[in-house]
Design a protein around this motif. Structure first.
Motif: not given
Length: 804
Positions: A433-438, A735-751, A426-429
């Motif tokens: 999400x916060x990364x995409x918005x930011x 480690x949780x932040x890194x995992x969430x950041x990787x997913x978030x930055x990848x999604x942001x790069x597309x969206x 849940x924290x990773x998600x």
């Protein structure tokens, strides 16, 4: 029903026993739902709700096809309008308004202080076509729409209410507008707001009849056209007919300006350009709500762990798994509904604030409100949010190992191993999400700053403007020139005024273009150069802060008896005489004029658009100016500047209104207001998301520290240093932040590629933005990890070893 009531009573008792948790959860849900309802209300007003006219689906916008997108190219000549109205087969009627209206064009005198009012001339059938009926009196008649017909005016509801105290006897009364009597024939209803649909960010008080005659036809392209399709008609069929009809009319009248009609739905013309912006906002709200749900699911999981013995006891007394899940979901839905009440209050406040942002150039913004649709959506979001963030914790309700659950010794270790991965995911998600918005907010903020950083071509700081149109007593050009001379002399002798000049139009407002060509050059009709035209006095370019690149400014000696002169901008100089010195050359505008100066380019249409070709005519040699603004550059504070100017000009104009005083910075602010609107809302959502994500990290790490108290005590008793414990705890969180950041930055790069049309001066994959977001997110996340980690280093091993 009795079971539901029992669950509700128990839920409220449970919430009362944990006031801190209840308040915190209600606040988070309330902020999320408040944002959702506010944005939905904006979307509803701008895109979903029909326009406030009769049968709005049949209304269309008919524009000319312009080369450069200026107002002269988008509007239509009166002759074309009359022919189109008579010969078309697709429309039940077409109407028009005069597009070159100006702010404060009318001066009201009589009772009280003189006041500048804004009005727009309309065709006789304009209001009937829209289905607008007067609240009092009548609409214009044919006699009033003749050239030099009886002077008549319709009042807006706001002017009638505020200036005339809702006087029911106003119809038939004579007002003094621009020193001439005008008869009030009616008052329009409060539901009609011309500005919100056709001129967002403006304000209109009066409506005049516009004569569709040969006299107005000679003014050139002046009309903006609205049509009503016949029953069964479509935009496509109307466009096909007008393609043929426009070409036919143009061949019949080659002496007129070009006419290539383009048809679109009126609602598309009004708010279609905002659709990408509102889509981004809706997506942002959706992401915020997902973060809200993830955050509260984390909180409820932690709360469920503390209530495991309670649930086990209820199971031992005969409560089935479904009954326990029902109770948990009831609690989460009730909690969400409490947040919805707060959210609805926030939405009502938010929509009222937005509706009163008069300086925003956003159509229909004044009609934003929390309506029945928003209420329904709020209720739906509340229920779905309650189910969403309550479902996962509810499914963790124990059904087995009741004896173990009732033992104090097992209450921490088993639960932590079983559910920590859920809370971590849940924290990773949340981080993702916060990364995409930011990233989205960061791109828009950087884009907004790029827009503000463009070279305007003028300096709005310490500059202001005030309408000083000469009154009707100055009937000849010589009298008006004398008025201008004396007005400038009085203003320039005023203490604190550094420069002053006159202009018929200010940047980032209305614009018009004329054909202009170098004398001796031959151009084809479709290649004849055009330029924005400004009628100005000497001192204007200095007051505006426009640089003179070559030659000179206008002078007082540029009078009707002297040689006609002109100033042009650099773009027009390069267009007419590429690579040559334009000073002293002759071009044809209204007459043959000699170039005496070249000035810098000014962004007249929008900050994001280039300047285009521009020419400046001396006001003493030209009478074609619909209005006159006095522009001053001053060291005086803006608050008292209007009264200072009025006092200085009193000898020549004792009835000068001061209510249309404007700083040039307000023009810039209004021009960027739609972009600022998006940036402010998205930045707010992003900040909220970042706070929620950091709270989620803090909650998980803090809970982990509590669960591992004995472990940390043993480690420290065996010789582990405090920094080792700190590194262990912070490492898990990061480690949780890194995992969430990787997913978030990848999604942001597309969206973020979907936002490309909203950006200016930067790319959707802007490295600096992605790096900045990573640093901000990492720093906030580290702080959220460090606080509970620091607490873990202060654990006393002896106390921890006795801790159960």
């Amino acid at each position: 029903m009795s079971t539901l009531l029992q669950d509700l009573r128990y839920t409220f008792r449970t919430m009362a026993r944990s006031p801190g948790f209840t308040i915190f959860a209600t606040l988070i849900v309330g902020l999320g739902i408040g944002a959702s309802s506010t944005v939905f209300s904006v979307v509803s007003a701008l895109l979903l709700r029909p326009l406030p006219f009769r049968d709005p689906g049949h209304l269309v916008w008919i524009a000319n096809t312009a080369k450069d997108g200026d107002l002269s190219g988008l509007t239509v000549q009166v002759g074309h309008f009359n022919d189109l109205r008579e010969q078309n087969k697709s429309f039940s009627d077409i109407a028009a308004y005069f597009a070159f209206y100006g702010v404060g064009d009318s001066k009201l005198t009589g009772d009280g202080e003189p006041e500048r009012l804004s009005g727009v001339p309309v065709s006789q059938n304009f209001f009937p076509l829209l289905g607008v009926q007067p609240l009092l009196g009548r609409l214009f008649n044919a006699d009033e729409c003749r050239w030099n017909g009886p002077k008549a005016v319709l009042l807006s509801y706001g002017l009638w209410q505020e200036h005339f105290a809702s006087d029911p006897g106003i119809v038939g009364r004579s007002l003094t507008l621009d020193d001439a009597p005008v008869t009030v024939v009616g008052v329009l209803p409060a539901s009609f707001d011309f500005a919100s649909v056709f001129a967002p960010g403006s304000h209109f008080d009066l409506y005049f009849p516009f004569p569709l005659t040969e006299e107005t036809n000679r003014w050139g392209n002046t009309l903006a056209i609205v049509g009503r399709l016949k029953p069964g008609g479509t935009v496509e069929s109307a466009q096909a007919e007008l393609n043929i009809l426009g070409d036919h009319i143009q061949r019949q009248h080659p002496e007129r300006n070009g006419f290539t009609p383009r048809v679109s739905h009126l609602e598309e013309h009004v708010s279609g350009r905002l659709r990408p912006t509102l889509f981004v906002l809706a997506c942002a709200v959706g992401v915020v709500m997902l973060i809200v749900c993830a955050n509260l699911s984390n909180l409820l999981l932690a709360r469920t762990a503390t209530r495991k013995k309670e649930m086990a006891l209820r199971a031992a007394l005969g409560a089935g798994r479904f009954r326990l899940i029902q109770q948990m979901l009831t609690e989460s839905i009730v909690l969400s509904c409490c947040g919805a009440v707060l959210g609805l209050i926030l939405a009502v406040i938010g929509t009222r604030v937005l509706a009163h942002m008069d300086a925003m150039s956003i159509p229909l913004l004044g009609s934003v409100r929390v309506d029945a649709g928003a209420l329904g959506l709020t209720l739906l979001i509340a229920v779905l949010t309650g189910l969403f963030f309550g479902l996962m914790p509810a499914l963790q309700v124990p059904t087995v190992a009741v004896n173990d659950a009732l033992k104090d010794s097992a209450r921490r270790s088993s639960e932590g191993k079983r559910h920590n991965w859920i809370r971590s995911m849940l924290v990773v998600s949340e981080i993702a999400f916060a990364c995409v918005l930011l990233v989205g907010a960061g791109l828009l903020i950087r884009s907004f700053l790029r827009v503000l950083d463009v070279d305007l071509g003028f300096q709005p700081e310490r500059a202001a403007a005030l309408r000083i149109d000469p009154s009707s007593k100055y009937s000849t050009q010589a009298q008006r020139n004398a008025y201008f001379d004396e007005a400038l002399r009085l203003i320039r002798s005023t203490t604190g005024i550094e420069a002053a000049g006159l202009s018929d139009a200010l940047p980032l407002g209305r614009n018009r273009s004329w054909g202009v060509g170098a004398k001796g050059q031959v151009y084809s009709k479709d290649q004849y150069p055009e330029a924005f035209v400004r009628v100005v006095s000497d001192g204007y370019v200095k007051a505006m802060g426009i640089p003179v690149r070559a030659g000179r400014d206008f002078a007082e000696s540029d009078t009707p008896s002297s040689q006609p002169v002109i100033m042009i901008n650099e773009t027009l100089a390069q267009r007419l005489w590429p690579g040559q010195d334009p000073i002293g050359r002759v071009l044809n505008a209204d007459v043959d004029r000699r170039v005496v100066g070249v000035v810098g380019d000014v962004r007249h249409i929008a900050l994001e658009q280039g300047s285009g070709s521009e020419m400046y005519l001396p006001i003493r040699q030209c009478q074609d100016y619909p209005s006159v603004d006095l522009v001053v550059r001053t060291a005086l504070p803006p608050g008292g500047l209007a009264s200072t100017i009025r006092a200085a000009l009193k000898p020549v104009e004792p009835n000068l209104p001061g209510n249309e005083f404007r700083t040039l910075q307000t023009l810039v602010d209004k021009a960027v207001s739609p972009r600022r609107f998006l940036v402010i809302l998205l930045a707010g959502f992003s900040a909220f998301a970042l706070i929620l994500a950091s709270l989620g990290i803090y909650a998980v790490i803090s809970y982990s520290v509590n669960q591992r108290t004995q472990e940390f005590g043993i480690r420290m008793a065996l010789g582990a240093e405090r920094r080792d414990v700190l590194r262990l705890v912070v490492g898990k969180g990061m480690a949780l932040v890194l995992a969430g950041g990787v997913f978030g930055l990848g999604a942001a790069l597309v969206l973020t590629r979907l936002m490309a049309s909203l950006l200016y001066g930067i790319q959707p994959n802007d490295f600096a933005t992605f790096l900045g977001v990573s640093l901000v997110l990492g720093s906030v996340a580290f702080a959220a990890n460090y606080i509970p980690a620091r607490r873990a280093t202060k654990i006393d091993p002896m106390v921890a070893l006795r801790y159960e």
